[in-house]
Design a protein around this motif. Structure first.
Motif, short mmCIF file in Angstrom:
data_model
loop_
_atom_site.label_atom_id
_atom_site.label_comp_id
_atom_site.label_asym_id
_atom_site.label_seq_id
_atom_site.Cartn_x
_atom_site.Cartn_y
_atom_site.Cartn_z
N SER A 27 0.83 -1.20 0.00
CA SER A 27 0.00 0.00 0.00
C SER A 27 0.86 1.25 0.00
O SER A 27 0.55 2.24 -0.67
CB SER A 27 -0.92 0.00 1.22
OG SER A 27 -1.65 1.20 1.31
N GLU A 28 1.99 1.22 0.75
CA GLU A 28 2.86 2.39 0.81
C GLU A 28 3.45 2.72 -0.55
O GLU A 28 3.64 3.88 -0.91
CB GLU A 28 3.99 2.15 1.82
CG GLU A 28 3.54 2.08 3.28
CD GLU A 28 2.86 0.75 3.61
OE1 GLU A 28 2.99 -0.21 2.81
OE2 GLU A 28 2.18 0.68 4.65
N GLU A 29 3.77 1.67 -1.32
CA GLU A 29 4.34 1.88 -2.65
C GLU A 29 3.30 2.46 -3.60
O GLU A 29 3.60 3.32 -4.44
CB GLU A 29 4.88 0.56 -3.20
CG GLU A 29 6.06 0.01 -2.42
CD GLU A 29 6.51 -1.34 -2.94
OE1 GLU A 29 7.39 -1.38 -3.80
OE2 GLU A 29 5.95 -2.35 -2.48
N LEU A 30 2.06 2.00 -3.47
CA LEU A 30 0.99 2.56 -4.29
C LEU A 30 0.79 4.03 -3.95
O LEU A 30 0.59 4.87 -4.83
CB LEU A 30 -0.31 1.77 -4.08
CG LEU A 30 -0.33 0.32 -4.56
CD1 LEU A 30 -1.66 -0.33 -4.22
CD2 LEU A 30 -0.06 0.24 -6.05
N LYS A 31 0.84 4.35 -2.66
CA LYS A 31 0.70 5.74 -2.24
C LYS A 31 1.84 6.59 -2.79
O LYS A 31 1.64 7.74 -3.20
CB LYS A 31 0.66 5.83 -0.71
CG LYS A 31 -0.62 5.32 -0.08
CD LYS A 31 -0.57 5.45 1.43
CE LYS A 31 -1.84 4.91 2.07
NZ LYS A 31 -1.78 4.99 3.55
N SER A 32 3.04 6.02 -2.79
CA SER A 32 4.19 6.75 -3.31
C SER A 32 4.03 7.07 -4.78
O SER A 32 4.33 8.18 -5.23
CB SER A 32 5.47 5.93 -3.08
OG SER A 32 6.58 6.59 -3.64
N LEU A 33 3.52 6.10 -5.56
CA LEU A 33 3.26 6.34 -6.98
C LEU A 33 2.24 7.45 -7.15
O LEU A 33 2.37 8.32 -8.01
CB LEU A 33 2.76 5.06 -7.64
CG LEU A 33 3.78 3.94 -7.86
CD1 LEU A 33 3.08 2.69 -8.41
CD2 LEU A 33 4.88 4.39 -8.81
N THR A 34 1.20 7.42 -6.33
CA THR A 34 0.16 8.43 -6.41
C THR A 34 0.71 9.82 -6.08
O THR A 34 0.45 10.80 -6.78
CB THR A 34 -1.00 8.09 -5.45
OG1 THR A 34 -1.53 6.82 -5.80
CG2 THR A 34 -2.10 9.12 -5.53
N ASN A 35 1.48 9.91 -5.00
CA ASN A 35 2.04 11.20 -4.60
C ASN A 35 2.95 11.78 -5.68
O ASN A 35 2.94 12.98 -5.96
CB ASN A 35 2.82 11.05 -3.29
CG ASN A 35 1.91 10.80 -2.11
OD1 ASN A 35 0.73 11.14 -2.15
ND2 ASN A 35 2.44 10.18 -1.07
N GLU A 36 3.72 10.89 -6.29
CA GLU A 36 4.67 11.32 -7.31
C GLU A 36 3.98 11.95 -8.50
O GLU A 36 4.48 12.91 -9.10
CB GLU A 36 5.50 10.12 -7.76
CG GLU A 36 6.57 10.45 -8.79
CD GLU A 36 7.29 9.20 -9.26
OE1 GLU A 36 7.90 9.24 -10.35
OE2 GLU A 36 7.26 8.18 -8.54
N LYS A 37 2.80 11.45 -8.84
CA LYS A 37 2.08 11.90 -10.04
C LYS A 37 0.90 12.80 -9.69
O LYS A 37 0.08 13.11 -10.56
CB LYS A 37 1.58 10.69 -10.83
CG LYS A 37 2.68 9.71 -11.24
CD LYS A 37 3.73 10.36 -12.13
CE LYS A 37 4.81 9.37 -12.54
NZ LYS A 37 5.87 10.01 -13.34
N PHE A 38 0.83 13.22 -8.41
CA PHE A 38 -0.37 13.94 -7.99
C PHE A 38 -0.56 15.27 -8.72
O PHE A 38 -1.66 15.62 -9.12
CB PHE A 38 -0.35 14.17 -6.48
CG PHE A 38 -1.60 14.86 -5.98
CD1 PHE A 38 -2.81 14.18 -5.96
CD2 PHE A 38 -1.57 16.18 -5.56
CE1 PHE A 38 -3.95 14.81 -5.52
CE2 PHE A 38 -2.71 16.81 -5.12
CZ PHE A 38 -3.91 16.12 -5.10
#
Length: 415
Positions: A27-38
């Motif tokens: 889940s943390e990695e998915l969140k990181s991907l989201t934050n990066e492209k937010f």
């Protein structure tokens, strides 16, 4: 803003859950991907919201359709227009492997008609970020390059939540997966509807005529109210809707109250009595048979009770003193059909108010439906109830003979 990120993470999980490339992502990695492209996602949403999207206007439909077509084309989806008798639909499809199962996503692209004068900002189609200060939503300025947003900020624009926001969550998740070279183990189809707020008049026929094109093992509808807990939610059903318009007739034309008050009956009072007959003080619909067939077992109620909700906090949030008594909890109440007065019109108000006895009163009704209460039955029950209140129903405008014969005159339009 953070809630939109949560949605993107959610759909990343949905789309990648069975991907061999992605099955070990936490889940943390998915969140990181989201934050990066937010920032990219937010910028795209900002441009999307600037497109006016009233489904009554073909130019606005075409602009939104072109935008969607461009976005999905860049995602390497095959797009095609599904022609109908009215507004077109847009289908986007990507086949990852021929033997994969398919998910069909439904996206609502249009929004409800908007009264710009009722918005506390210059333009409903220019998104503004606001925060709540002393009970008032106030605009705030942010650096367009920043990637940190307060969880309590909100985007104010027409269709930001209903339903371009959810559509952009799916699009953003697809863009992130494409950027990461992650392929879901599903084939994906996306059908885009540009007249949902008008009742999707051409969608049922289009579905029947394009069964093979739209066939899928799963249907995912990107529409509906977020759960009270604000958690990403999968809802396995939704109440349907049917609508009706009642027109209660008074005199042939509007009359001056100074000249005809105490003589010519005002139809507003008859309309008020009719409306009052539809529900009692507890909020329970009084139309005979309205709830017939809906039975919740003890097991049903037990399962509904496990959903994280708090009635006391909900009542405070809504600003009401107590809920209606159709059911003891919010979740149970959703299992029953409802009847709502969604609009009333009689003569004039505000600076246009006049001393008139109006010629008619218009009552707009919507009824939410559950599987046990089909639209045809509920509308017939409504019709019977109106006649039980002593009304003679006419198809359009009552004739002089009708007016001379019947004290209570009304029409019922269910189209």
């Amino acid at each position: 803003m953070e809630k939109r990120k949560v949605l993107v993470v959610f759909f990343l999980g949905v789309l990648s859950s069975y991907s061999s490339h992605c099955q070990n992502l936490k889940s943390e990695e998915l969140k990181s991907l989201t934050n990066e492209k937010f920032n990219v996602a937010f910028t795209n949403l900002h441009h999307f919201l600037k497109l006016q999207n009233d489904g009554n206007y073909r130019k606005q439909i075409d602009q939104n359709k072109h935008w969607c077509d461009s976005v999905f084309t860049k995602l390497n989806f095959k797009t095609q227009t599904i022609k109908t008798d009215g507004a077109p639909l847009l289908l986007a499809e990507k086949i990852y492997k021929k033997n994969f199962k398919s998910i069909l996503f439904y996206l609502q692209i249009d929004g409800q008609p908007v009264d710009s004068s009722a918005w506390s900002q210059p333009d409903p189609f220019t998104p503004i970020i606001k925060e709540l200060k002393n009970g008032i939503w106030s605009p705030i300025k942010i650096d367009s390059n920043q990637n940190i947003y307060d969880d309590n900020w909100r985007i104010f624009a027409r269709s930001a939540s209903d339903s371009k926001g959810p559509a952009m969550s799916l699009i953003s998740a697809l863009q992130i997966l494409q950027k990461q070279n992650i392929n879901p183990q599903y084939n994906i189809k996306v059908i885009m509807d540009f007249q949902e707020e008008l009742g999707s008049p051409d969608l049922p026929k289009a579905v029947l005529e394009n069964k093979d094109l739209l066939s899928a093992e799963m249907l995912f509808i990107m529409d509906g109210t977020r759960h009270l807990s604000n958690l990403p939610t999968l809802t396995y059903g939704a109440r349907g809707i049917t609508t009706a318009t009642i027109k209660v007739f008074g005199p042939k034309y509007a009359l001056h109250s100074g000249q005809y008050g105490n003589y010519a009956p005002n139809p507003v009072f008859e309309a008020a009595r009719l409306i009052s007959s539809l529900k009692d003080e507890r909020g329970i619909v009084q139309i005979p048979g309205f709830y017939d067939g809906v039975i919740l077992t003890a097991r049903d109620k037990q399962l509904l009770a496990t959903i994280p909700e708090n009635n006391d906090s909900l009542i405070i949030r809504l600003g009401i003193s107590k809920s209606e008594e159709v059911a003891p909890t919010y979740q149970e109440a959703l299992q029953y059909p409802s009847l709502n007065i969604r609009g009333l019109k009689a003569a004039y108000t505000g600076i246009e108010v006049r001393t008139l006895i109006p010629e008619d009163v218009i009552i707009e009704i919507d009824m939410r439906l559950v599987p046990e209460t089909p639209a045809e039955r509920q509308l017939e029950l409504l019709r019977n109830h109106i006649m039980e209140q002593g009304y003679h129903l006419v198809d359009s405008v009552p004739s002089s003979e009708d007016r001379a014969t019947f004290k209570k005159l009304a029409s019922l339009n269910t189209e």
